[in-house]
Write a protein that holds these residues in place. Sequence first.
Motif, PDB file in Angstrom:
ATOM      1  N   GLU A 494     -96.790 -73.294 -29.486  1.00 41.61           N
ATOM      2  CA  GLU A 494     -95.422 -73.699 -30.208  1.00 41.61           C
ATOM      3  C   GLU A 494     -94.331 -73.306 -29.186  1.00 41.61           C
ATOM      4  O   GLU A 494     -93.110 -73.855 -29.378  1.00 41.61           O
ATOM      5  N   ARG A 497     -94.052 -75.966 -26.737  1.00 40.85           N
ATOM      6  CA  ARG A 497     -93.592 -77.384 -27.276  1.00 40.85           C
ATOM      7  C   ARG A 497     -92.261 -77.160 -27.312  1.00 40.85           C
ATOM      8  O   ARG A 497     -91.462 -78.101 -27.086  1.00 40.85           O
ATOM      9  N   ASP A 498     -91.462 -76.050 -27.516  1.00 43.45           N
ATOM     10  CA  ASP A 498     -90.450 -75.818 -27.980  1.00 43.45           C
ATOM     11  C   ASP A 498     -89.111 -75.383 -26.783  1.00 43.45           C
ATOM     12  O   ASP A 498     -88.152 -75.166 -26.703  1.00 43.45           O
ATOM     13  N   GLU A 547    -102.053 -79.234 -38.429  1.00 46.04           N
ATOM     14  CA  GLU A 547    -100.470 -79.062 -38.241  1.00 46.04           C
ATOM     15  C   GLU A 547     -99.882 -78.981 -37.004  1.00 46.04           C
ATOM     16  O   GLU A 547     -98.902 -79.702 -36.710  1.00 46.04           O
ATOM     17  N   VAL A 548    -100.416 -78.236 -36.273  1.00 46.69           N
ATOM     18  CA  VAL A 548     -99.832 -77.939 -34.868  1.00 46.69           C
ATOM     19  C   VAL A 548     -99.897 -79.212 -34.202  1.00 46.69           C
ATOM     20  O   VAL A 548     -99.017 -79.599 -33.410  1.00 46.69           O
ATOM     21  N   THR A 551     -97.435 -81.664 -35.260  1.00 44.32           N
ATOM     22  CA  THR A 551     -95.944 -81.472 -34.555  1.00 44.32           C
ATOM     23  C   THR A 551     -95.704 -81.879 -33.080  1.00 44.32           C
ATOM     24  O   THR A 551     -94.743 -81.864 -32.667  1.00 44.32           O
ATOM     25  N   GLY A 553     -96.490 -84.713 -31.757  1.00 43.92           N
ATOM     26  CA  GLY A 553     -95.879 -85.852 -31.394  1.00 43.92           C
ATOM     27  C   GLY A 553     -96.876 -86.688 -30.427  1.00 43.92           C
ATOM     28  O   GLY A 553     -97.978 -86.701 -30.300  1.00 43.92           O
TER      29      GLY A 553
END
Length: 957
Positions: A494, A497-498, A547-548, A551, A553
């Motif tokens: 995460e 990713r961000d 779920e990960v 997110t 994509g």
Amino acid sequence: MVGRDGERARLSAFVLAPDGQALVLRGEAGVGKSTLLDLAARLAAEDGQLVVRATGVEAESGLPHAGLHQLLYPLLPTSDDRPSGGRASDGRPSDDRASDSRPSDAPPLGATARAAFDAVFGRPDGPPPPVMALGIAVLDLLSWTASKGRPVLLVLDDGQWLDEASAEVCGFVGRRLAGRPGVKLLVAVRGDTSSPFDTAALPEAPIGALADADATRLLDLHHPRLGRQVRGLVLEQAGGNPLALLELPAHLADGPGDRAGQDLLGLHGVPLPRRIQEIYAARLARLGDSIRAELLRGALDGAAARPGDGPAPIARYRMRQVDEAVACGLLVVEPGAGEFAFRHPLVRSSVVQLATPDQRRAAHRVLAQLHREYPERRAIHLAAATVDPEEGVAADLEAAARSATRRGGARLAVSWLTRAAELSETRVDRSRRLGEAAYVAGQTDHLGRARSLALAAAPGTDESPAAVLADSYLALYRDGEVRATHRRIVAAVERLRDSPDRVGQHGPDRPGRGPDRPDEVLDRLVSLLLAVSQYAGDRATWRRTHEVLATLGDLATERAWMYGSTWSDVVRHGAGWSRRVERAAAGLEDQDPWDVTRLAVSAYHLDVLSPLRPYLERVVDRELDTGAMSSGIVMLHLVLLDQLALGQWDAAERTGHRALALATERGHGLFAHQTRAYLAQLAAVRGRTAEARELQTAVEAWARPRGVGFLTQIADAVGATAALSAGDYETAFLHAIGITAPGAFRPYAYQASRTLLDLVEAALHTGRAEQARAHALAARDAGLPDLSPRLALITHGALAMTAEDDTEASAHYARAQSHPAAERFPFELARIRLAHGIAVRRLHGAAAARLPLTQAAKTFDRLGAPAWAARAHAELRAAGVAPHTPAPASVPLTWQERRVAELAAGGLTNKEIGEQMRLSPRTVSAHLYRAFPKLGITTRAALRDALTRVSQPAPAP
């Protein structure tokens, strides 16, 4: 040649023997190994043999297949038939000792051999060939050459400096020369230096010092005018070493006798090679700077030509205007070629040690320019020539590291990537390259180094992507820690990713990247996250993982979704993936080994693993030999699982014991217990219930507290199968419902679908016909027959066993037994045929039941499943067929297997056994895992009792 009568006789017999064989000469530096090799080469040439010579050079010891290239180049076809490149400009291979000749016509190279030789000759396209494939290609080439009426002698000097990839192939070839007439391999290695041939298990001949009389005679022949005092001093200091006997008198003659003698005595206690190096250093110091520079460039370059795609490969550096070095005994002129060569490898070492750092860097710059068209050689010299950060050099080193990884040099790639990081101009590039080095180190089982590199990639934090990768590999494979590891990887994914500079951090134009891999580090984290989730094997973990993935994509690749779907729950997510897995498997040769193993795990879950197995068997030895232990053990697991499915149970047991020995030796707790779980499954189907339950207990005790659901599910499946084998159907039912309830398939329990037949049979035998029927219908309604061939087989079998009328049962029995893949799963097919025969006998009489019952009995007998075979034979007797009990075949231990087992039973380690029997630890391990199934045991502790039961040892060879 003075003395050496015994050595000369042995070499003469070796060279002139008609049978193929190998021999390693081992002795200290200067003892005369090269002279003995010259003798062998001369004897072979006089006998009309083709002599091919090569020399290991320290500068090339890190280049994969550099030494093998020297041996192959003279034997391969010329002009357009050559796999790549042509001949050196002087018309001969560029090594320190030229090959005597080469065949004039071209051997018939097959596609596999040509691809293997292309990899050795440095072609960048294509993966590295496994040791076995390349070894077989070399053996075929040598046999073909010898079949033309001219035997072949391969002579390899200074084998201690041969690169590991070449040494592995030479060892493979040497061990298989017996029975191949006309081909011999002769190797010389230093006894005081570690060598890749130390574990090659080839016959050896020690070359010791000269006897006192021979040493005196040699000294008097070459230095007849020495005074008594100096003569005695030389004999004492030389200790029978021929090189020392030749060199020490010249050193003493260089100055006043007393001072020279004191200098020599001052080195007493220093190893003799070091003392000879001091003599060479003294001579070098008297040469001019330009000559020393020429010698340094020659010393730092390798020995082999390095052909590429062009017609004229770049040769080694050729020294010029160095006659003064010849005059003082540092160089010799090669006969015929007229080229300068170092008189002895110790001269080469002295030249390098005497040079200053600036002089060495200058020489490396010249050599980097000389080898500019050959990335790996150029990378070696650039790395040594550069001091300050320089992005161009760092990029070249990174490219060379990728090439080395593809060619079986992953450990070397770690060093090059680390050096590339040191030379990086930006912090981001430095961190990325250290992260890459950490990843490759982790894949080659150097987990401690992987962690230190990862921490260096992001100093001051333990949460950089590289650090998380390294720590997570360590936590998962060593300790089986899944819960905390999963949380940490999710957080790292995460963050990455961000991160606003994520794309720039990893470079869209990075070599080897494609449009489907926008972020390699993120891809690696995701793959590891999926692996952790698979081992956790519970609904909450997998839901969080999916779920990960959602997110991410477009950042989540098709491979990530493939793994996430097939590894988690094939019942709910496996539809439609089989064809895509099979398409991806068509390009295994172009994939990294860890990508191959992940794809093969998907193939296993979809029961389409068999087409991938030949590739896994070809490359597993290469992965294990080059240190990629994690990938290698996973490949062994996959081979074992396919052998288990196909009914090749003896081979599966051997594979399992090999994997267990490796995992235990490397401290991989997860892999060790995973192997025990698979061996427990094997013991359960074979009816060895006590062994199965012992292994099951060990797996459960380790896996349940850690939450490793993947293994606890296998343990429950083992309990069900072992109980079925023993006829304890109530216990089997209780184990089966521990995996999933009847009439449903528990989400993310991968054993739920695989144990369908176990639950149905156990339910039927315990009077739970409604639950058995509900479970069979649930399998049909969930679409299991469309997911995999094995699930189709057992679903139709379950529907047939639970059918409400004979017509439906017959239809499903027919569909199960006529399925195109039914024979690939013989144990399940035999169980279905047994159930079919029982049902037919009750409904239609004995005659109609004999065919399915006979087929089932034969399969159980062949597989070695005695409990199941006994049931089938009992049903056959009830159907009026005379009883038949096949006599079990006795498989005796070989003499060597028994001796290894006896030593192991006495408490010796594999290393200690190897030292006593002159075998490598890996060979000892191989003998043990072949002996265990013959003795009917699975642990080392059971060896003593098992050996006492074996009354007759095999005769010694």
